[in-house]
Design a protein around this motif. Structure first.
Motif, short mmCIF file in Angstrom:
data_model
loop_
_atom_site.label_atom_id
_atom_site.label_comp_id
_atom_site.label_asym_id
_atom_site.label_seq_id
_atom_site.Cartn_x
_atom_site.Cartn_y
_atom_site.Cartn_z
N ALA A 27 -6.19 -6.86 5.33
CA ALA A 27 -6.81 -6.22 6.50
C ALA A 27 -7.80 -7.18 7.16
CB ALA A 27 -7.50 -4.93 6.08
N PHE A 28 -8.59 -7.85 6.35
CA PHE A 28 -9.57 -8.80 6.88
C PHE A 28 -8.90 -10.01 7.51
CE2 PHE A 28 -12.16 -12.62 6.19
CZ PHE A 28 -13.26 -12.30 6.98
N THR A 29 -7.92 -10.58 6.81
CA THR A 29 -7.26 -11.81 7.27
C THR A 29 -6.53 -11.60 8.59
OG1 THR A 29 -6.99 -12.58 5.01
CG2 THR A 29 -5.55 -13.57 6.66
N PHE A 30 -5.81 -10.49 8.73
CA PHE A 30 -5.00 -10.26 9.93
C PHE A 30 -5.67 -9.37 10.97
CE2 PHE A 30 -1.89 -11.46 6.67
CZ PHE A 30 -1.30 -12.54 7.33
N GLY A 31 -6.85 -8.84 10.65
CA GLY A 31 -7.55 -7.98 11.59
C GLY A 31 -6.89 -6.63 11.78
N TYR A 32 -6.17 -6.16 10.77
CA TYR A 32 -5.50 -4.87 10.84
C TYR A 32 -6.43 -3.77 10.34
CZ TYR A 32 -1.05 -7.41 11.37
OH TYR A 32 -0.03 -8.23 11.80
N ASP A 33 -6.12 -2.56 10.75
CA ASP A 33 -6.84 -1.38 10.28
C ASP A 33 -6.67 -1.25 8.76
OD1 ASP A 33 -8.06 1.40 10.77
OD2 ASP A 33 -6.16 1.87 9.75
N LEU A 34 -7.79 -1.02 8.06
CA LEU A 34 -7.74 -0.92 6.60
C LEU A 34 -6.85 0.23 6.13
CD1 LEU A 34 -8.78 -2.13 3.93
CD2 LEU A 34 -10.75 -0.59 4.11
N GLY A 35 -6.90 1.37 6.82
CA GLY A 35 -6.07 2.52 6.45
C GLY A 35 -4.59 2.25 6.59
N LYS A 36 -4.22 1.66 7.72
CA LYS A 36 -2.80 1.34 7.96
C LYS A 36 -2.33 0.26 6.98
CE LYS A 36 0.41 1.01 11.71
NZ LYS A 36 0.62 1.19 13.11
N THR A 37 -3.19 -0.71 6.72
CA THR A 37 -2.86 -1.76 5.75
C THR A 37 -2.76 -1.17 4.35
OG1 THR A 37 -4.02 -3.36 7.13
CG2 THR A 37 -3.53 -4.04 4.89
N GLY A 38 -3.62 -0.19 4.07
CA GLY A 38 -3.59 0.48 2.76
C GLY A 38 -2.28 1.21 2.52
#
Length: 148
Positions: A27-38
């Motif tokens: 999530a941090f590396t790609f700037g994605y939403d933590l929930g969606k990445t989860g």
């Protein structure tokens, strides 16, 4: 050979620890939403857990048939980790693209990043797991006792 209970413990512990490390990092590396990445991580972990069980069972059977033992040398550990990740990568690529709503090229970059992370993680985890829970057929616990 490992028991079914041991293989299940190995697969689940591998995925739980891997999720705790990889989801926030991705999530941090790609700037994605933590929930969606989860959610993507949990789907990937579910796929990987099933693949882990099937792949490791087949790999150990093949290794025992070829060498008479399930003992994994350093080169065999590299082959094990790389072949595991390549198989999973092929299956996970379209899932990443669909769930994250991105193109295949961007999904491939995300997939490769996960693969690079998990290649190192799989190597380290499996080595540690084999040290803590040695496979009775590997002969490794005998080597350890002989050194003391």
């Amino acid at each position: 050979m490992r028991t079914i209970k041991d293989r299940i413990r190995q697969a689940i512990s591998f995925e739980v620890i891997g999720l705790l490390l990889s989801i926030p990092l991705a999530a941090f590396t790609f700037g994605y939403d933590l929930g969606k990445t989860g959610v993507l991580g949990v789907v990937g972990a579910t796929m990987a857990t099933m693949w882990n069980y099937v792949f490791n069972l087949a790999f150990d059977h093949g290794l025992k048939r070829l060498t008479g033992s399930t003992r994994k040398t350093l080169p065999v550990r590299f082959v094990h980790a790389i072949s595991f990740e390549l198989g999973l990568m092929i299956a996970f690529l379209p899932v990443i693209a669909w769930w994250m709503g991105i193109g295949l090229i961007e999904a491939l970059i995300v997939d490769v990043a996960f693969v690079l992370f998990y290649l190192v993680y799989a190597f380290v985890f499996t080595w540690c797991y084999d040290t803590v829970f040695p496979d009775p057929d590997s002969g490794e616990e005998l080597d350890t006792r002989a050194q003391h």
